[in-house]
Design a protein around this motif. Structure first.
Motif, PDB file in Angstrom:
ATOM      1  N   ILE A 103       0.862  -1.179   0.000  1.00 14.81           N
ATOM      2  CA  ILE A 103       0.000   0.000   0.000  1.00 14.81           C
ATOM      3  C   ILE A 103       0.898   1.229   0.000  1.00 14.81           C
ATOM      4  O   ILE A 103       1.850   1.313   0.772  1.00 14.81           O
ATOM      5  CB  ILE A 103      -0.918   0.022   1.244  1.00 14.81           C
ATOM      6  N   VAL A 104       0.573   2.181  -0.883  1.00 11.63           N
ATOM      7  CA  VAL A 104       1.360   3.405  -0.992  1.00 11.63           C
ATOM      8  C   VAL A 104       0.733   4.481  -0.106  1.00 11.63           C
ATOM      9  O   VAL A 104      -0.485   4.601  -0.030  1.00 11.63           O
ATOM     10  CB  VAL A 104       1.425   3.874  -2.462  1.00 11.63           C
ATOM     11  N   ARG A 105       1.596   5.245   0.567  1.00 19.35           N
ATOM     12  CA  ARG A 105       1.146   6.363   1.397  1.00 19.35           C
ATOM     13  C   ARG A 105       0.578   7.472   0.527  1.00 19.35           C
ATOM     14  O   ARG A 105       1.046   7.637  -0.582  1.00 19.35           O
ATOM     15  CB  ARG A 105       2.315   6.923   2.212  1.00 19.35           C
ATOM     16  N   PRO A 106      -0.360   8.230   1.024  1.00 18.21           N
ATOM     17  CA  PRO A 106      -1.017   8.153   2.322  1.00 18.21           C
ATOM     18  C   PRO A 106      -1.963   6.957   2.367  1.00 18.21           C
ATOM     19  O   PRO A 106      -2.647   6.652   1.390  1.00 18.21           O
ATOM     20  CB  PRO A 106      -1.786   9.469   2.442  1.00 18.21           C
ATOM     21  N   VAL A 107      -1.987   6.284   3.513  1.00 18.81           N
ATOM     22  CA  VAL A 107      -2.785   5.070   3.667  1.00 18.81           C
ATOM     23  C   VAL A 107      -4.259   5.440   3.791  1.00 18.81           C
ATOM     24  O   VAL A 107      -4.634   6.256   4.624  1.00 18.81           O
ATOM     25  CB  VAL A 107      -2.323   4.269   4.904  1.00 18.81           C
ATOM     26  N   ASN A 108      -5.062   4.808   2.953  1.00 15.63           N
ATOM     27  CA  ASN A 108      -6.507   4.976   3.035  1.00 15.63           C
ATOM     28  C   ASN A 108      -7.036   3.923   4.010  1.00 15.63           C
ATOM     29  O   ASN A 108      -6.777   2.727   3.838  1.00 15.63           O
ATOM     30  CB  ASN A 108      -7.118   4.790   1.642  1.00 15.63           C
ATOM     31  N   GLU A 109      -7.784   4.367   5.020  1.00 15.30           N
ATOM     32  CA  GLU A 109      -8.264   3.447   6.065  1.00 15.30           C
ATOM     33  C   GLU A 109      -9.110   2.320   5.505  1.00 15.30           C
ATOM     34  O   GLU A 109      -8.968   1.167   5.908  1.00 15.30           O
ATOM     35  CB  GLU A 109      -9.082   4.211   7.109  1.00 15.30           C
ATOM     36  N   HIS A 110     -10.002   2.643   4.581  1.00 15.53           N
ATOM     37  CA  HIS A 110     -10.886   1.617   4.015  1.00 15.53           C
ATOM     38  C   HIS A 110     -10.080   0.571   3.245  1.00 15.53           C
ATOM     39  O   HIS A 110     -10.342  -0.623   3.338  1.00 15.53           O
ATOM     40  CB  HIS A 110     -11.944   2.252   3.103  1.00 15.53           C
ATOM     41  N   GLU A 111      -9.091   1.037   2.491  1.00 18.00           N
ATOM     42  CA  GLU A 111      -8.235   0.121   1.732  1.00 18.00           C
ATOM     43  C   GLU A 111      -7.448  -0.779   2.682  1.00 18.00           C
ATOM     44  O   GLU A 111      -7.376  -1.996   2.475  1.00 18.00           O
ATOM     45  CB  GLU A 111      -7.280   0.923   0.851  1.00 18.00           C
ATOM     46  N   LEU A 112      -6.871  -0.198   3.735  1.00 17.52           N
ATOM     47  CA  LEU A 112      -6.085  -0.991   4.680  1.00 17.52           C
ATOM     48  C   LEU A 112      -6.950  -2.036   5.369  1.00 17.52           C
ATOM     49  O   LEU A 112      -6.557  -3.197   5.477  1.00 17.52           O
ATOM     50  CB  LEU A 112      -5.418  -0.087   5.729  1.00 17.52           C
ATOM     51  N   ARG A 113      -8.142  -1.648   5.804  1.00 18.85           N
ATOM     52  CA  ARG A 113      -9.021  -2.621   6.472  1.00 18.85           C
ATOM     53  C   ARG A 113      -9.439  -3.726   5.510  1.00 18.85           C
ATOM     54  O   ARG A 113      -9.442  -4.898   5.868  1.00 18.85           O
ATOM     55  CB  ARG A 113     -10.237  -1.910   7.071  1.00 18.85           C
ATOM     56  N   ALA A 114      -9.792  -3.362   4.279  1.00 11.01           N
ATOM     57  CA  ALA A 114     -10.227  -4.368   3.293  1.00 11.01           C
ATOM     58  C   ALA A 114      -9.097  -5.337   2.952  1.00 11.01           C
ATOM     59  O   ALA A 114      -9.297  -6.554   2.915  1.00 11.01           O
ATOM     60  CB  ALA A 114     -10.729  -3.681   2.025  1.00 11.01           C
ATOM     61  N   ARG A 115      -7.912  -4.804   2.742  1.00 11.95           N
ATOM     62  CA  ARG A 115      -6.775  -5.673   2.400  1.00 11.95           C
ATOM     63  C   ARG A 115      -6.374  -6.551   3.586  1.00 11.95           C
ATOM     64  O   ARG A 115      -6.021  -7.707   3.412  1.00 11.95           O
ATOM     65  CB  ARG A 115      -5.604  -4.839   1.907  1.00 11.95           C
ATOM     66  N   SER A 116      -6.442  -5.992   4.788  1.00 13.02           N
ATOM     67  CA  SER A 116      -6.124  -6.772   5.992  1.00 13.02           C
ATOM     68  C   SER A 116      -7.110  -7.922   6.150  1.00 13.02           C
ATOM     69  O   SER A 116      -6.707  -9.070   6.380  1.00 13.02           O
ATOM     70  CB  SER A 116      -6.175  -5.880   7.241  1.00 13.02           C
ATOM     71  N   ARG A 117      -8.406  -7.618   6.014  1.00 23.04           N
ATOM     72  CA  ARG A 117      -9.445  -8.665   6.113  1.00 23.04           C
ATOM     73  C   ARG A 117      -9.200  -9.761   5.093  1.00 23.04           C
ATOM     74  O   ARG A 117      -9.257 -10.946   5.408  1.00 23.04           O
ATOM     75  CB  ARG A 117     -10.829  -8.054   5.861  1.00 23.04           C
ATOM     76  N   SER A 118      -8.938  -9.356   3.856  1.00 21.57           N
ATOM     77  CA  SER A 118      -8.731 -10.341   2.782  1.00 21.57           C
ATOM     78  C   SER A 118      -7.539 -11.242   3.048  1.00 21.57           C
ATOM     79  O   SER A 118      -7.640 -12.463   2.908  1.00 21.57           O
ATOM     80  CB  SER A 118      -8.515  -9.642   1.439  1.00 21.57           C
TER      81      SER A 118
END
Length: 165
Positions: A103-118
């Motif tokens: 993930i490239v900065r700035p980190v988008n919260e929704h993207e981080l949560r979705a990728r973490s869940r996956s």
């Protein structure tokens, strides 16, 4: 379902942002600045996901990632690499060293949560498949052993039966 995330960064601000984002998802997040402390925590408590920051003095994210993927017990834990470097070459380097996502900065919260869940879900499914394969192998082995024991017993039982007739 309780999930443990380990985050390695030298920035308290970054640590607070990532932790806050993932706490909303119900994860337990442990932040470490020292790579040795991070590795010790992984061995002691394990983790469902590792998040690494790329630009850290002394032992940067790329070096930590390489070390993580050399260690047998923790090699299978999924890794998200957070990078300030927007170059495809740098993202490719992280993936080639074993990161599961970048993930490239700035980190988008929704993207981080979705990728973490996956990644956590994929890893859990992979572990379930491995466990089922082990059970199938054990079942085959037990069946083979039972067959090997049964063959001589059949002969013994047949001889005993003839002796009583």
């Amino acid at each position: 379902e309780f999930r443990r995330v380990l985050f390695r960064s030298d920035s308290a601000t970054s640590c607070n942002k990532i932790s806050g984002c993932l706490l909303k998802e119900g994860y337990s997040v442990s932040c470490f600045q020292d790579p040795g402390d991070a590795l010790n925590a992984l061995y002691e408590k394990g983790a469902d996901l590792i998040i690494l920051d790329d630009i850290i003095p002394v032992l940067n994210g790329f070096k930590v990632l390489k070390k993580l993927k050399e260690k047998g017990e923790i090699r299978s834990i999924p890794v998200i690499f957070i990078s300030s470097l927007r170059e495809i070459k740098e993202k490719s380097r992280a993936i080639s060293l074993g990161a599961d996502d970048c993930i490239v900065r700035p980190v988008n919260e929704h993207e981080l949560r979705a990728r973490s869940r996956s990644l956590i879900r994929i890893n859990a499914l992979k572990n379930e498949i491995l466990n089922r394969e082990r059970l199938v192998s054990i079942g085959r082995l037990a069946g083979g052993v039972a067959h090997e024991i049964n063959n001589p017993l059949t002969g013994v039982i047949a001889k005993i039966g003839r002796a009583h007739v």
